[in-house]
Write a protein that holds these residues in place. Structure first.
Motif, PDB file in Angstrom:
ATOM      1  N   TRP A  14     -57.598 -40.263 111.639  1.00  0.00           N
ATOM      2  CA  TRP A  14     -56.343 -40.128 110.901  1.00  0.00           C
ATOM      3  C   TRP A  14     -56.604 -39.613 109.498  1.00  0.00           C
ATOM      4  CZ3 TRP A  14     -54.132 -42.153 106.490  1.00  0.00           C
ATOM      5  CH2 TRP A  14     -52.745 -42.023 106.370  1.00  0.00           C
ATOM      6  N   PHE A  15     -57.607 -40.147 108.834  1.00  0.00           N
ATOM      7  CA  PHE A  15     -57.953 -39.719 107.483  1.00  0.00           C
ATOM      8  C   PHE A  15     -58.347 -38.249 107.473  1.00  0.00           C
ATOM      9  CE2 PHE A  15     -61.086 -38.919 104.167  1.00  0.00           C
ATOM     10  CZ  PHE A  15     -60.467 -39.436 103.048  1.00  0.00           C
ATOM     11  N   TYR A  16     -59.185 -37.835 108.400  1.00  0.00           N
ATOM     12  CA  TYR A  16     -59.659 -36.452 108.439  1.00  0.00           C
ATOM     13  C   TYR A  16     -58.497 -35.491 108.659  1.00  0.00           C
ATOM     14  CZ  TYR A  16     -62.622 -32.449 109.521  1.00  0.00           C
ATOM     15  OH  TYR A  16     -63.237 -31.221 109.504  1.00  0.00           O
ATOM     16  N   GLN A  17     -57.621 -35.832 109.572  1.00  0.00           N
ATOM     17  CA  GLN A  17     -56.525 -34.919 109.898  1.00  0.00           C
ATOM     18  C   GLN A  17     -55.479 -34.860 108.781  1.00  0.00           C
ATOM     19  OE1 GLN A  17     -55.214 -36.447 113.691  1.00  0.00           O
ATOM     20  NE2 GLN A  17     -56.771 -35.312 114.834  1.00  0.00           N
ATOM     21  N   LYS A  18     -55.213 -35.963 108.118  1.00  0.00           N
ATOM     22  CA  LYS A  18     -54.191 -35.995 107.080  1.00  0.00           C
ATOM     23  C   LYS A  18     -54.659 -35.347 105.777  1.00  0.00           C
ATOM     24  CE  LYS A  18     -50.905 -38.048 109.316  1.00  0.00           C
ATOM     25  NZ  LYS A  18     -49.630 -37.335 109.623  1.00  0.00           N
ATOM     26  N   THR A  19     -55.916 -35.526 105.440  1.00  0.00           N
ATOM     27  CA  THR A  19     -56.396 -35.043 104.139  1.00  0.00           C
ATOM     28  C   THR A  19     -56.661 -33.545 104.111  1.00  0.00           C
ATOM     29  OG1 THR A  19     -58.668 -35.635 104.768  1.00  0.00           O
ATOM     30  CG2 THR A  19     -57.407 -37.260 103.493  1.00  0.00           C
ATOM     31  N   GLY A  20     -56.726 -32.927 105.264  1.00  0.00           N
ATOM     32  CA  GLY A  20     -56.981 -31.491 105.293  1.00  0.00           C
ATOM     33  C   GLY A  20     -55.928 -30.702 104.524  1.00  0.00           C
ATOM     34  N   ALA A  21     -54.667 -31.150 104.597  1.00  0.00           N
ATOM     35  CA  ALA A  21     -53.582 -30.447 103.916  1.00  0.00           C
ATOM     36  C   ALA A  21     -53.625 -30.661 102.404  1.00  0.00           C
ATOM     37  CB  ALA A  21     -52.236 -30.909 104.468  1.00  0.00           C
ATOM     38  N   TRP A  22     -54.312 -31.709 101.953  1.00  0.00           N
ATOM     39  CA  TRP A  22     -54.362 -31.981 100.515  1.00  0.00           C
ATOM     40  C   TRP A  22     -55.345 -31.074  99.784  1.00  0.00           C
ATOM     41  CZ3 TRP A  22     -55.070 -38.048 100.784  1.00  0.00           C
ATOM     42  CH2 TRP A  22     -54.001 -38.597 101.496  1.00  0.00           C
ATOM     43  N   LEU A  23     -56.364 -30.622 100.476  1.00  0.00           N
ATOM     44  CA  LEU A  23     -57.463 -29.921  99.815  1.00  0.00           C
ATOM     45  C   LEU A  23     -57.046 -28.668  99.051  1.00  0.00           C
ATOM     46  CD1 LEU A  23     -60.215 -30.346 102.562  1.00  0.00           C
ATOM     47  CD2 LEU A  23     -59.960 -31.625 100.432  1.00  0.00           C
ATOM     48  N   PRO A  24     -56.244 -27.771  99.635  1.00  0.00           N
ATOM     49  CA  PRO A  24     -55.860 -26.563  98.861  1.00  0.00           C
ATOM     50  C   PRO A  24     -55.086 -26.902  97.594  1.00  0.00           C
ATOM     51  CG  PRO A  24     -55.369 -26.300 101.201  1.00  0.00           C
ATOM     52  CD  PRO A  24     -55.711 -27.733 101.008  1.00  0.00           C
ATOM     53  N   TRP A  25     -54.209 -27.901  97.659  1.00  0.00           N
ATOM     54  CA  TRP A  25     -53.431 -28.272  96.488  1.00  0.00           C
ATOM     55  C   TRP A  25     -54.302 -28.879  95.394  1.00  0.00           C
ATOM     56  CZ3 TRP A  25     -48.747 -26.366  96.202  1.00  0.00           C
ATOM     57  CH2 TRP A  25     -48.066 -26.051  97.379  1.00  0.00           C
ATOM     58  N   LEU A  26     -55.249 -29.721  95.788  1.00  0.00           N
ATOM     59  CA  LEU A  26     -56.162 -30.304  94.802  1.00  0.00           C
ATOM     60  C   LEU A  26     -57.054 -29.238  94.177  1.00  0.00           C
ATOM     61  CD1 LEU A  26     -57.215 -33.592  96.622  1.00  0.00           C
ATOM     62  CD2 LEU A  26     -55.920 -33.420  94.491  1.00  0.00           C
ATOM     63  N   ALA A  27     -57.521 -28.299  94.986  1.00  0.00           N
ATOM     64  CA  ALA A  27     -58.353 -27.215  94.472  1.00  0.00           C
ATOM     65  C   ALA A  27     -57.567 -26.348  93.490  1.00  0.00           C
ATOM     66  CB  ALA A  27     -58.883 -26.367  95.625  1.00  0.00           C
ATOM     67  N   PHE A  28     -56.319 -26.031  93.846  1.00  0.00           N
ATOM     68  CA  PHE A  28     -55.482 -25.211  92.972  1.00  0.00           C
ATOM     69  C   PHE A  28     -55.185 -25.939  91.658  1.00  0.00           C
ATOM     70  CE2 PHE A  28     -51.193 -24.064  91.490  1.00  0.00           C
ATOM     71  CZ  PHE A  28     -51.376 -22.716  91.253  1.00  0.00           C
ATOM     72  N   ALA A  29     -54.814 -27.216  91.750  1.00  0.00           N
ATOM     73  CA  ALA A  29     -54.495 -27.994  90.554  1.00  0.00           C
ATOM     74  C   ALA A  29     -55.700 -28.126  89.631  1.00  0.00           C
ATOM     75  CB  ALA A  29     -53.978 -29.378  90.952  1.00  0.00           C
ATOM     76  N   SER A  30     -56.863 -28.405  90.200  1.00  0.00           N
ATOM     77  CA  SER A  30     -58.060 -28.557  89.377  1.00  0.00           C
ATOM     78  C   SER A  30     -58.437 -27.246  88.707  1.00  0.00           C
ATOM     79  CB  SER A  30     -59.228 -29.085  90.223  1.00  0.00           C
ATOM     80  OG  SER A  30     -59.550 -28.201  91.272  1.00  0.00           O
ATOM     81  N   ALA A  31     -58.315 -26.126  89.434  1.00  0.00           N
ATOM     82  CA  ALA A  31     -58.661 -24.826  88.865  1.00  0.00           C
ATOM     83  C   ALA A  31     -57.730 -24.473  87.695  1.00  0.00           C
ATOM     84  CB  ALA A  31     -58.599 -23.745  89.937  1.00  0.00           C
ATOM     85  N   VAL A  32     -56.437 -24.685  87.881  1.00  0.00           N
ATOM     86  CA  VAL A  32     -55.467 -24.356  86.833  1.00  0.00           C
ATOM     87  C   VAL A  32     -55.650 -25.256  85.622  1.00  0.00           C
ATOM     88  CG1 VAL A  32     -53.013 -24.346  86.246  1.00  0.00           C
ATOM     89  CG2 VAL A  32     -53.774 -23.413  88.435  1.00  0.00           C
ATOM     90  N   LEU A  33     -55.730 -26.566  85.851  1.00  0.00           N
ATOM     91  CA  LEU A  33     -55.825 -27.512  84.740  1.00  0.00           C
ATOM     92  C   LEU A  33     -57.122 -27.345  83.957  1.00  0.00           C
ATOM     93  CD1 LEU A  33     -54.409 -30.675  86.535  1.00  0.00           C
ATOM     94  CD2 LEU A  33     -53.343 -29.461  84.625  1.00  0.00           C
ATOM     95  N   LEU A  34     -58.229 -27.144  84.674  1.00  0.00           N
ATOM     96  CA  LEU A  34     -59.505 -26.974  83.981  1.00  0.00           C
ATOM     97  C   LEU A  34     -59.551 -25.670  83.202  1.00  0.00           C
ATOM     98  CD1 LEU A  34     -62.015 -28.319  86.667  1.00  0.00           C
ATOM     99  CD2 LEU A  34     -61.355 -29.406  84.525  1.00  0.00           C
ATOM    100  N   THR A  35     -58.975 -24.614  83.762  1.00  0.00           N
ATOM    101  CA  THR A  35     -58.947 -23.330  83.059  1.00  0.00           C
ATOM    102  C   THR A  35     -58.080 -23.411  81.812  1.00  0.00           C
ATOM    103  OG1 THR A  35     -59.276 -22.122  85.135  1.00  0.00           O
ATOM    104  CG2 THR A  35     -58.395 -20.890  83.268  1.00  0.00           C
TER     105      THR A  35
END
Length: 247
Positions: A14-35
């Motif tokens: 359940w964890f593996y299948q649910k968290t897959g959709a979170w990864l692109p959003w977290l990557a995008f947010a971290s890239a924007v905020l850090l930049t």
């Protein structure tokens, strides 16, 4: 309902299948905020009246130090959950958090040394805050080494969890070291219970970078945990299906 959610959260599938959709959003947010935060802090924040431009190291040092401490608590809590409820997912999160925390602690120590040279005249002093942070690095490395030293996975999980729990004693020492002892390290700039002592022109870019670091930490932790879960559950049908679909 809460217990059902908690039970689902303990399921590796359940964890593996649910968290897959979170990864692109977290990557995008971290890239924007850090930049944004880095450009804002390094390029547009004013110089410090006493330290000049050398203070700008805080835009890396402070977020790394924050997450090094918070990440250890996360690792220890995950280990405790694994011990009490025998959750495979909790042990996987514990193991995934160890190398990330070790890297962040090293970054905090390294950037602190870079800042210490122009400020104190030395890269390293056996200051209470610095020494306790070095102990934190050794604790992270100890959990990593112990996980590899014990061949039986379940035994290794329990041993790492116990070491992580014992090591939590060091966290309040790190936080309160500047108050309990006379140290060269300055008191905390950001406090939860008091007004910040940093000027808003420096605080807001720093806060942006801190949030970006948290997003990056969450993304890295999820990625590492998902990899560990697939490795641990390789014999199950769902893991083999995920690996097949991923090719």
């Amino acid at each position: 309902m809460a217990w059902q959610w908690f039970h689902r959260l303990g399921s590796p599938r359940w964890f593996y299948q649910k968290t897959g959709a979170w990864l692109p959003w977290l990557a995008f947010a971290s890239a924007v905020l850090l930049t944004v935060g880095s450009i804002w802090g390094l390029g547009f924040a004013p110089q410090d009246a006493k330290q000049g431009n050398s203070y700008r190291i805080i835009f890396v040092h402070v977020p790394a130090a924050f997450l090094a401490l918070a990440g250890y608590y996360l690792m220890a809590i995950s280990g405790a959950i694994g011990l009490v409820w025998k959750m495979k997912l909790a042990f996987a999160v514990m193991r995934a958090a160890a190398p990330i925390g070790a890297v962040l602690t090293f970054i905090a120590l390294f950037t602190g040394a870079v800042w210490g040279k122009p400020t104190w005249g030395a890269y390293w002093v056996w200051d209470a805050r610095i020494t306790s942070m070095l102990i934190l690095l050794f604790l992270y490395i100890g959990v990593m080494a112990l996980s590899q030293a014990v061949s039986r996975e379940q035994v290794a999980d329990r041993a790492c969890a116990l070491l992580a729990l014992v090591g939590t004693v060091n966290i309040p020492i790190i936080y309160k070291s500047v108050d309990w002892w006379f140290t060269l390290h300055q008191p905390a700039t950001l406090r939860l219970t008091e007004a910040s002592s940093i000027d808003p022109s420096m605080f807001y870019p720093l806060l942006t970078v801190i949030i970006g670091f948290y997003c990056m930490y969450a993304w890295t932790l999820l990625m590492h945990t998902r990899t560990l879960l697939l490795r641990r559950e390789i014999r199950t049908k769902w893991a083999q299906q995920e690996l097949t679909e991923g090719k």
